[in-house]
Scaffold this motif. Structure first.
Motif, PDB file in Angstrom:
ATOM      1  N   ASP A  61       0.829  -1.211   0.000  1.00  0.00           N
ATOM      2  CA  ASP A  61       0.000   0.000   0.000  1.00  0.00           C
ATOM      3  C   ASP A  61       0.863   1.260   0.000  1.00  0.00           C
ATOM      4  OD1 ASP A  61      -2.508  -1.295   0.002  1.00  0.00           O
ATOM      5  OD2 ASP A  61      -2.392  -1.621   2.157  1.00  0.00           O
ATOM      6  N   ARG A  62       1.982   1.187  -0.725  1.00  0.00           N
ATOM      7  CA  ARG A  62       2.904   2.326  -0.792  1.00  0.00           C
ATOM      8  C   ARG A  62       2.567   3.199  -1.992  1.00  0.00           C
ATOM      9  NH1 ARG A  62       8.724   2.327  -2.570  1.00  0.00           N
ATOM     10  NH2 ARG A  62       8.622   0.058  -2.632  1.00  0.00           N
ATOM     11  N   ILE A  63       2.304   4.469  -1.747  1.00  0.00           N
ATOM     12  CA  ILE A  63       2.014   5.402  -2.830  1.00  0.00           C
ATOM     13  C   ILE A  63       3.313   5.717  -3.558  1.00  0.00           C
ATOM     14  CG2 ILE A  63       1.161   7.685  -3.436  1.00  0.00           C
ATOM     15  CD1 ILE A  63      -0.989   5.774  -2.507  1.00  0.00           C
ATOM     16  N   ALA A  64       3.289   5.599  -4.864  1.00  0.00           N
ATOM     17  CA  ALA A  64       4.504   5.797  -5.646  1.00  0.00           C
ATOM     18  C   ALA A  64       4.900   7.271  -5.701  1.00  0.00           C
ATOM     19  CB  ALA A  64       4.303   5.261  -7.056  1.00  0.00           C
ATOM     20  N   ASP A  65       6.142   7.547  -5.455  1.00  0.00           N
ATOM     21  CA  ASP A  65       6.742   8.869  -5.664  1.00  0.00           C
ATOM     22  C   ASP A  65       8.151   8.586  -6.170  1.00  0.00           C
ATOM     23  OD1 ASP A  65       7.423  11.490  -5.744  1.00  0.00           O
ATOM     24  OD2 ASP A  65       7.348  11.830  -3.578  1.00  0.00           O
ATOM     25  N   HIS A  77      13.802  -2.399 -22.289  1.00  0.00           N
ATOM     26  CA  HIS A  77      14.019  -1.454 -21.189  1.00  0.00           C
ATOM     27  C   HIS A  77      12.793  -0.592 -20.919  1.00  0.00           C
ATOM     28  CE1 HIS A  77      18.464  -1.936 -20.603  1.00  0.00           C
ATOM     29  NE2 HIS A  77      18.280  -2.581 -21.735  1.00  0.00           N
ATOM     30  N   LEU A  78      11.709  -0.815 -21.651  1.00  0.00           N
ATOM     31  CA  LEU A  78      10.506   0.008 -21.509  1.00  0.00           C
ATOM     32  C   LEU A  78       9.236  -0.818 -21.337  1.00  0.00           C
ATOM     33  CD1 LEU A  78       9.754   3.051 -21.557  1.00  0.00           C
ATOM     34  CD2 LEU A  78       9.346   2.816 -24.011  1.00  0.00           C
ATOM     35  N   ILE A  79       9.314  -2.111 -21.614  1.00  0.00           N
ATOM     36  CA  ILE A  79       8.114  -2.943 -21.692  1.00  0.00           C
ATOM     37  C   ILE A  79       7.355  -3.045 -20.371  1.00  0.00           C
ATOM     38  CG2 ILE A  79       9.294  -5.121 -21.159  1.00  0.00           C
ATOM     39  CD1 ILE A  79       6.425  -4.521 -23.709  1.00  0.00           C
ATOM     40  N   GLY A  80       8.014  -2.800 -19.244  1.00  0.00           N
ATOM     41  CA  GLY A  80       7.341  -2.909 -17.956  1.00  0.00           C
ATOM     42  C   GLY A  80       6.440  -1.733 -17.622  1.00  0.00           C
ATOM     43  N   LEU A  81       6.647  -0.591 -18.285  1.00  0.00           N
ATOM     44  CA  LEU A  81       5.904   0.618 -17.918  1.00  0.00           C
ATOM     45  C   LEU A  81       4.385   0.458 -18.040  1.00  0.00           C
ATOM     46  CD1 LEU A  81       6.155   3.528 -16.919  1.00  0.00           C
ATOM     47  CD2 LEU A  81       6.303   4.249 -19.325  1.00  0.00           C
ATOM     48  N   PRO A  82       3.864  -0.134 -19.128  1.00  0.00           N
ATOM     49  CA  PRO A  82       2.402  -0.272 -19.219  1.00  0.00           C
ATOM     50  C   PRO A  82       1.808  -1.200 -18.166  1.00  0.00           C
ATOM     51  CG  PRO A  82       3.441  -0.526 -21.381  1.00  0.00           C
ATOM     52  CD  PRO A  82       4.534  -0.575 -20.356  1.00  0.00           C
ATOM     53  N   PHE A  83       2.651  -1.981 -17.498  1.00  0.00           N
ATOM     54  CA  PHE A  83       2.180  -2.936 -16.494  1.00  0.00           C
ATOM     55  C   PHE A  83       2.585  -2.526 -15.080  1.00  0.00           C
ATOM     56  CE2 PHE A  83       2.924  -5.028 -20.547  1.00  0.00           C
ATOM     57  CZ  PHE A  83       1.683  -5.629 -20.784  1.00  0.00           C
ATOM     58  N   PHE A  84       3.012  -1.268 -14.919  1.00  0.00           N
ATOM     59  CA  PHE A  84       3.432  -0.740 -13.623  1.00  0.00           C
ATOM     60  C   PHE A  84       2.198  -0.198 -12.913  1.00  0.00           C
ATOM     61  CE2 PHE A  84       5.882   2.748 -11.269  1.00  0.00           C
ATOM     62  CZ  PHE A  84       6.352   1.877 -10.291  1.00  0.00           C
ATOM     63  N   VAL A  85       1.696  -0.948 -11.939  1.00  0.00           N
ATOM     64  CA  VAL A  85       0.425  -0.640 -11.291  1.00  0.00           C
ATOM     65  C   VAL A  85       0.324   0.802 -10.792  1.00  0.00           C
ATOM     66  CG1 VAL A  85      -1.029  -1.211  -9.289  1.00  0.00           C
ATOM     67  CG2 VAL A  85      -0.057  -3.042 -10.691  1.00  0.00           C
ATOM     68  N   GLY A  91      -2.983   9.616  -6.906  1.00  0.00           N
ATOM     69  CA  GLY A  91      -2.069  10.014  -5.842  1.00  0.00           C
ATOM     70  C   GLY A  91      -0.626   9.665  -6.111  1.00  0.00           C
ATOM     71  N   SER A  92      -0.385   8.789  -7.079  1.00  0.00           N
ATOM     72  CA  SER A  92       0.999   8.422  -7.388  1.00  0.00           C
ATOM     73  C   SER A  92       1.646   9.500  -8.247  1.00  0.00           C
ATOM     74  CB  SER A  92       1.050   7.076  -8.100  1.00  0.00           C
ATOM     75  OG  SER A  92       0.420   7.152  -9.365  1.00  0.00           O
ATOM     76  N   ARG A  93       2.969   9.528  -8.193  1.00  0.00           N
ATOM     77  CA  ARG A  93       3.722  10.525  -8.959  1.00  0.00           C
ATOM     78  C   ARG A  93       4.941   9.846  -9.578  1.00  0.00           C
ATOM     79  NH1 ARG A  93       6.510  16.152  -6.710  1.00  0.00           N
ATOM     80  NH2 ARG A  93       7.023  17.025  -8.761  1.00  0.00           N
ATOM     81  N   GLY A 129      -2.335   8.382 -12.151  1.00  0.00           N
ATOM     82  CA  GLY A 129      -1.259   9.056 -11.448  1.00  0.00           C
ATOM     83  C   GLY A 129      -0.720  10.237 -12.241  1.00  0.00           C
ATOM     84  N   LYS A 130       0.064  11.054 -11.570  1.00  0.00           N
ATOM     85  CA  LYS A 130       0.677  12.208 -12.223  1.00  0.00           C
ATOM     86  C   LYS A 130       2.012  11.789 -12.841  1.00  0.00           C
ATOM     87  CE  LYS A 130       2.238  16.958 -11.476  1.00  0.00           C
ATOM     88  NZ  LYS A 130       2.440  18.040 -10.473  1.00  0.00           N
ATOM     89  N   ILE A 131       2.165  12.015 -14.128  1.00  0.00           N
ATOM     90  CA  ILE A 131       3.406  11.659 -14.825  1.00  0.00           C
ATOM     91  C   ILE A 131       4.042  12.924 -15.374  1.00  0.00           C
ATOM     92  CG2 ILE A 131       4.447  10.278 -16.658  1.00  0.00           C
ATOM     93  CD1 ILE A 131       2.068   8.412 -16.539  1.00  0.00           C
ATOM     94  N   GLU A 132       5.321  13.096 -15.081  1.00  0.00           N
ATOM     95  CA  GLU A 132       6.088  14.221 -15.605  1.00  0.00           C
ATOM     96  C   GLU A 132       7.195  13.681 -16.501  1.00  0.00           C
ATOM     97  OE1 GLU A 132       7.497  16.523 -12.301  1.00  0.00           O
ATOM     98  OE2 GLU A 132       5.566  16.357 -11.253  1.00  0.00           O
ATOM     99  N   TYR A 133       7.488  14.390 -17.579  1.00  0.00           N
ATOM    100  CA  TYR A 133       8.456  13.935 -18.565  1.00  0.00           C
ATOM    101  C   TYR A 133       9.585  14.958 -18.680  1.00  0.00           C
ATOM    102  CZ  TYR A 133       4.438  11.083 -20.009  1.00  0.00           C
ATOM    103  OH  TYR A 133       3.366  10.228 -20.039  1.00  0.00           O
ATOM    104  N   THR A 134      10.822  14.473 -18.593  1.00  0.00           N
ATOM    105  CA  THR A 134      11.984  15.360 -18.723  1.00  0.00           C
ATOM    106  C   THR A 134      12.984  14.750 -19.696  1.00  0.00           C
ATOM    107  OG1 THR A 134      11.746  16.163 -16.451  1.00  0.00           O
ATOM    108  CG2 THR A 134      13.866  16.531 -17.542  1.00  0.00           C
TER     109      THR A 134
END
Length: 276
Positions: A61-65, A77-85, A91-93, A129-134
């Motif tokens: 029950d850990r909120i992602a930050d 190196h990217l395939i896991g992102l669509p399956f990252f709960v 509330g996740s960031r 969740g909130k996603i920021e791109y840099t």
């Protein structure tokens, strides 16, 4: 905040996931490494191991930050992102960082391309969740969190890749994967990332005997990584990004040979945690 630093391996393979009875001990998920700097969570690469990390966070029950740094965006190196709960939880960031992608429209466009028809049924805009791109240029130094400095350097890999050095509390961990290493002259940028690192995590896909058949593929041998670790004065070397064709028995042979060549060398295993 405690000035502690730790590393956890969620995925250690390269190229493609290789689950099965012959890879149980070292693991079959692709690249994903979590580096904790005090209470700050930095994740390096979003391979299939990222799904395992997300499931673990969900159970706790850990909120992602999280700051998620991509070495590059080849599919392993990217395939896991669509399956990252956590991406789909309110509330996740998640802050996504990547170099080398500006010519392709940047990391945001790359993620949208992955999660779009006909490749995937859900678009990234469905994330709660909130996603920021840099986007950054390899060679820049980044400050993602208070007290955390991440140095970067370009790597020799088809399409480009980025190596990282995380500094926190007077310690350093280098994450250098998907790169060719020169036997004669070590790239100054790579050497700077690895210099005096407490832990050097580095691409060790092949053996020297396998290298001639993989010239230009953008990977190194474990023997070359030993030379890099010695030249850089790294405290601990960790072999990473294992060839999917190397089963547990072969990895045992590589581990024994690497320990003989450089005593104390670690071979990354899925689930391994290291306190720095």
């Amino acid at each position: 905040m405690p000035m502690t630093m730790s590393v956890h391996f969620w995925g250690v393979r390269g190229s493609i996931s290789c689950p099965g009875p012959n890879t149980l001990r070292y693991g079959g998920n692709t690249s994903c490494v979590e580096i904790c700097c005090g209470d700050h969570h930095l994740v390096f690469d979003a391979g299939s191991g990222l799904r395992i990390l997300g499931n673990a966070m969900d159970r706790e029950d850990r909120i992602a930050d999280i700051d998620l740094f991509l070495s590059h965006c080849h599919i392993d190196h990217l395939i896991g992102l669509p399956f990252f709960v956590p991406v789909f939880e309110k509330g996740s960031r998640l802050r996504l960082w990547a170099g080398n992608l500006k010519p392709a429209g940047g990391v945001r466009q790359t993620v949208r391309k992955l999660m779009s028809y006909p490749l995937f049924p859900i678009e990234i805009e469905m994330a709660q969740g909130k996603i920021e791109y840099t986007d950054f240029e390899p060679g820049e130094s980044l400050k993602p969190r208070p007290g955390v400095v991440v140095h970067t350097a370009p790597l020799k890999h088809p399409g480009g890749a980025t190596g990282y050095r995380v500094e926190y509390g007077g310690r350093a961990v280098a994450y250098i994967t998907d790169t060719e290493l020169n036997d004669d002259v070590i790239d100054p940028g790579v050497l700077a990332l690895a210099k005096d690192a407490a832990l050097l995590i580095v691409d060790s896909t092949y053996t020297n005997a396998e290298l001639p058949d993989h010239v230009g593929w953008g990977h190194a041998s474990w023997q070359q990584t030993v030379k890099l670790a010695n030249a850089a004065g790294a405290e601990k070397l960790c072999l990473f990004h294992h060839d999917p064709e190397h089963d547990d028995a072969e990895m045992d042979r590589i581990a024994a040979a690497a320990d003989q060549a450089r005593p104390g060398t670690i071979v990354a295993k899925e689930g391994l945690s290291i306190e720095i």
